[in-house]
Motif scaffolding. Structure first.
Motif, short mmCIF file in Angstrom:
data_model
loop_
_atom_site.label_atom_id
_atom_site.label_comp_id
_atom_site.label_asym_id
_atom_site.label_seq_id
_atom_site.Cartn_x
_atom_site.Cartn_y
_atom_site.Cartn_z
N ARG A 113 4.04 13.21 -6.60
CA ARG A 113 3.80 11.91 -5.98
C ARG A 113 4.69 11.78 -4.74
NH1 ARG A 113 -0.80 9.81 -7.05
NH2 ARG A 113 -1.20 12.02 -6.96
N THR A 114 4.21 11.07 -3.74
CA THR A 114 4.95 10.98 -2.48
C THR A 114 5.53 9.60 -2.20
OG1 THR A 114 2.87 10.55 -1.29
CG2 THR A 114 3.64 12.86 -1.41
N ARG A 115 5.07 8.60 -2.91
CA ARG A 115 5.56 7.23 -2.68
C ARG A 115 5.56 6.48 -3.99
NH1 ARG A 115 2.94 2.25 0.83
NH2 ARG A 115 1.32 2.40 -0.76
N MET A 116 6.68 5.80 -4.28
CA MET A 116 6.75 4.92 -5.44
C MET A 116 6.49 3.51 -4.94
SD MET A 116 7.35 4.90 -8.79
CE MET A 116 8.59 6.03 -9.42
N VAL A 117 5.59 2.80 -5.60
CA VAL A 117 5.26 1.44 -5.22
C VAL A 117 5.42 0.53 -6.42
CG1 VAL A 117 3.66 2.15 -3.38
CG2 VAL A 117 2.78 1.74 -5.69
#
Length: 158
Positions: A113-117
C-alpha cells in the motif's frame, strides 16, 4: 503490552468494537459508525486487525487497516484505510494508539500500500491530534461519511 493480529470477528474485537461504537454514540448521538465493514476486509494480504493485550491478557486497544483502491467514494489506488482505532478509557495516554498506528502503517507498507487514509470527526480531537502529530495531513474527503460536515479525512504517504 502484546500487540497481535486477530480476526475482526474475534470475541475480543467484537467487544472493543462495541465499546468504540458506544463512545461514537455519546460523542455524535447517532448510534455509532455505520460504515459497512466485514471480517474479510481485514484478512491479510488485504488488511489486518490488531489488538493490544495488557500483561493479564485483557484486550485494551485495537485498530485495523483494509485495502481501498479507486472507487466512487473518493479513494485512490494504493490506499490502506485505517479503521477502528480505539483505546479503552483507563489505558489512554500511554502511547498505545501510537504503537498500534505504527504497526498498522508498517503492515500496510509491507503489503504494498502507498497511502494510509482515515476518516474521523470534529468531536474526536484526541484522534485528530494523534494523526496530525504522526504525519497525517488533511486530504480530500472519502468514504461513507464524506458528505457529513463533521467528517475530517487525513492521509499519509507510506
Amino acid at each position: 503490552m502484546e500487540i497481535r493480529p486477530v480476526p475482526y470477528d474475534h470475541p475480543d474485537a467484537v467487544k472493543l468494537d462495541a465499546d468504540v461504537q458506544a463512545e461514537y454514540h455519546v460523542r455524535y448521538g447517532d448510534g455509532g459508525d455505520s460504515t459497512p465493514m466485514h471480517p474479510a476486509d481485514f484478512m491479510p494480504p488485504n488488511g489486518v486487525y490488531l489488538i493490544a493485550y495488557d500483561e493479564a491478557g485483557v484486550p485494551v486497544a485495537s485498530g485495523g487497516w483494509r485495502v481501498q483502491d479507486a472507487n466512487g467514494e473518493g479513494n485512490r489506488d494504493g490506499d490502506a484505510e485505517l479503521k477502528r482505532m480505539y483505546v479503552i478509557e483507563q489505558m489512554r495516554g500511554r502511547g498505545l494508539a501510537r504503537r498500534i498506528l505504527a504497526a498498522l502503517e508498517q503492515d500496510a507498507r509491507a503489503a504494498g500500500r502507498t497511502r494510509m487514509v482515515l476518516e474521523t470527526g470534529t468531536k474526536q480531537p484526541e484522534a485528530i491530534a494523534l494523526y496530525t502529530s504522526s504525519g497525517y495531513e488533511p486530504c480530500e474527503k472519502f468514504g461513507y461519511y464524506r458528505h457529513h460536515e463533521e467528517s475530517r479525512c487525513y492521509a499519509k504517504t507510506l
